[in-house]
Design an enzyme around this catalytic site. Structure first.
Site, mmCIF file in Angstrom:
data_model
loop_
_atom_site.group_PDB
_atom_site.id
_atom_site.type_symbol
_atom_site.label_atom_id
_atom_site.label_comp_id
_atom_site.label_asym_id
_atom_site.label_seq_id
_atom_site.Cartn_x
_atom_site.Cartn_y
_atom_site.Cartn_z
ATOM 1 N N ARG A 87 0.878 -1.185 0.000
ATOM 2 C CA ARG A 87 0.000 0.000 0.000
ATOM 3 C C ARG A 87 0.903 1.219 0.000
ATOM 4 N NH1 ARG A 87 -5.344 1.445 3.448
ATOM 5 N NH2 ARG A 87 -6.093 -0.026 1.895
ATOM 6 N N HIS A 114 -7.317 0.725 -6.414
ATOM 7 C CA HIS A 114 -7.568 -0.143 -5.251
ATOM 8 C C HIS A 114 -8.254 -1.405 -5.762
ATOM 9 C CE1 HIS A 114 -7.805 -1.390 -1.235
ATOM 10 N NE2 HIS A 114 -8.658 -0.518 -0.724
ATOM 11 N N GLN A 117 -10.173 -3.999 -3.462
ATOM 12 C CA GLN A 117 -11.451 -3.485 -2.978
ATOM 13 C C GLN A 117 -12.549 -3.683 -4.028
ATOM 14 O OE1 GLN A 117 -12.220 -1.652 0.148
ATOM 15 N NE2 GLN A 117 -14.206 -2.334 -0.646
ATOM 16 N N ASP A 205 -17.243 6.905 -1.172
ATOM 17 C CA ASP A 205 -15.930 6.788 -0.527
ATOM 18 C C ASP A 205 -15.673 8.138 0.146
ATOM 19 O OD1 ASP A 205 -13.259 6.203 0.102
ATOM 20 O OD2 ASP A 205 -12.529 6.451 -1.949
ATOM 21 N N CYS A 245 -16.591 1.611 0.766
ATOM 22 C CA CYS A 245 -15.357 0.837 0.986
ATOM 23 C C CYS A 245 -14.847 0.968 2.415
ATOM 24 C CB CYS A 245 -14.297 1.254 -0.025
ATOM 25 S SG CYS A 245 -13.918 3.012 0.038
ATOM 26 N N ARG A 273 -13.541 -8.761 1.978
ATOM 27 C CA ARG A 273 -12.139 -8.477 1.638
ATOM 28 C C ARG A 273 -11.284 -9.719 1.930
ATOM 29 N NH1 ARG A 273 -10.292 -3.256 1.647
ATOM 30 N NH2 ARG A 273 -8.439 -4.219 0.756
#
Ligand code: CP
Ligand code: NVA
Length: 286
Positions: A87, A114, A117, A205, A245, A273
């Site tokens: 990340r 991402h 996700q 988001d 998310c 996830r």
């Protein structure tokens, strides 16, 4: 993507009872330059459940944080670990790491993408609505951040309509539309109500992605009309699914009322996830 989605269902169904351990004897690195709750925990648990061992490497602890190059870090980890989850800020860093390390490398979020996700989100939608094909997915908020960008790349592969409602300052970048290509059914607008009409999924988001904190005041002012609230939900399909998310900021991108009304879906999405990422790592090491 289809293979990962199918295997996600299997990993979810068989959690705790599967004896196949595709990462047995392996050690995976987890380089994180940004905060994380879901991604960190789901990867650490997932690696463990697949038989492997995870080493969490915050960039404030390793030499990367003191200026060591990503390509040197990659060449070291490539000789010691079997895979890596990263990340970071720059998308190019993940790509360089993959190239120089030569080991399976997972993008766990950059400023640009991402993907784990969005694969999870598609799994969550298909779990409740069968196929995503033909559905309308409406993203409302910062249309220029990693989440809508990864949604655009998914729209290029799977047959659904993606609508992105964002102020003109935060529209989906042109280069993303270009890369997604003509096969992707993507509609960008500044009108959130128009985008919500008849939507099967409403998605949002944070307005202030990690690394954008210095722009908070400007973002809150420009994005204030791009909120998922009761009115937006009333314009959507009657069986609409609201997804986020996470982390969520009530009173900004979503109201408390709508968040709690759809919390069941949203926390299924968060749980998924784990299952999706196990399927991703299994696929990468196949
Ligand atoms: N959605 C998501 O990636 O959450 P974290 O930042 O907590 O990992
Ligand atoms: N766009 C958000 C996603 C968080 C999971 C960020 O980059 O902070």
């Amino acid at each position: 993507m289809k293979q990962i989605l199918e295997n996600t269902a299997m990993f979810k169904r068989e959690r705790g009872s599967r004896t196949l351990l595709p990462l047995k004897g392996q050690t995976w690195g987890m380089i994180f330059a940004k905060s994380s709750t879901r991604t960190r925990v789901s990867f650490e648990v997932g690696i463990h459940e697949l038989g492997g061992n995870a080493i969490f490497l915050s960039t404030s602890d390793i030499q990367l944080g003191r200026g060591e190059l990503i390509k040197d870090t990659a060449r070291v980890l490539g000789r010691m670990t079997h895979g890596c989850v990263i990340r970071t800020f720059k998308q190019q860093d993940v790509e360089d790491f993959a190239q120089y390390s030569g080991i399976p490398t997972v993008n766990a979020l950059t400023d640009w993408e991402h993907p784990c996700q969005i694969l999870t989100d598609i799994f969550t939608i298909e779990e409740k609505m069968h196929s995503i094909q033909g559905k309308v997915v409406t993203f409302v908020g910062d249309g220029a951040c990693n989440i809508p960008i990864s949604w655009a790349f998914a729209a290029a592969k799977l047959g659904f309509e993606l609508r992105i409602a964002a102020p003109k300052e935060y529209q989906l970048p042109d280069e993303v539309l270009k890369r997604a290509g003509n096969g992707a059914n993507i509609y960008c607008t500044t009108d959130p109500k128009e985008a919500a009409k008849g939507a099967d999924v409403l998605y949002t988001d944070t307005w202030i992605s990690m690394g954008k904190e210095s722009e908070s005041a400007q973002r809150i002012s420009l994005l204030k009309n791009y909120q998922i609230n009761k009115e937006m939900v009333s314009l959507a399909n009657k069986d609409v699914m609201v997804l986020h998310c996470l982390p969520a900021y009530r009173g900004k991108e979503i109201t408390e009322e709508i968040f709690e009304q759809f919390a069941g879906n949203i926390f299924d999405q968060a749980e998924n996830r784990l299952h999706t990422q196990k399927a991703i790592m299994d696929w990468m090491t196949d």
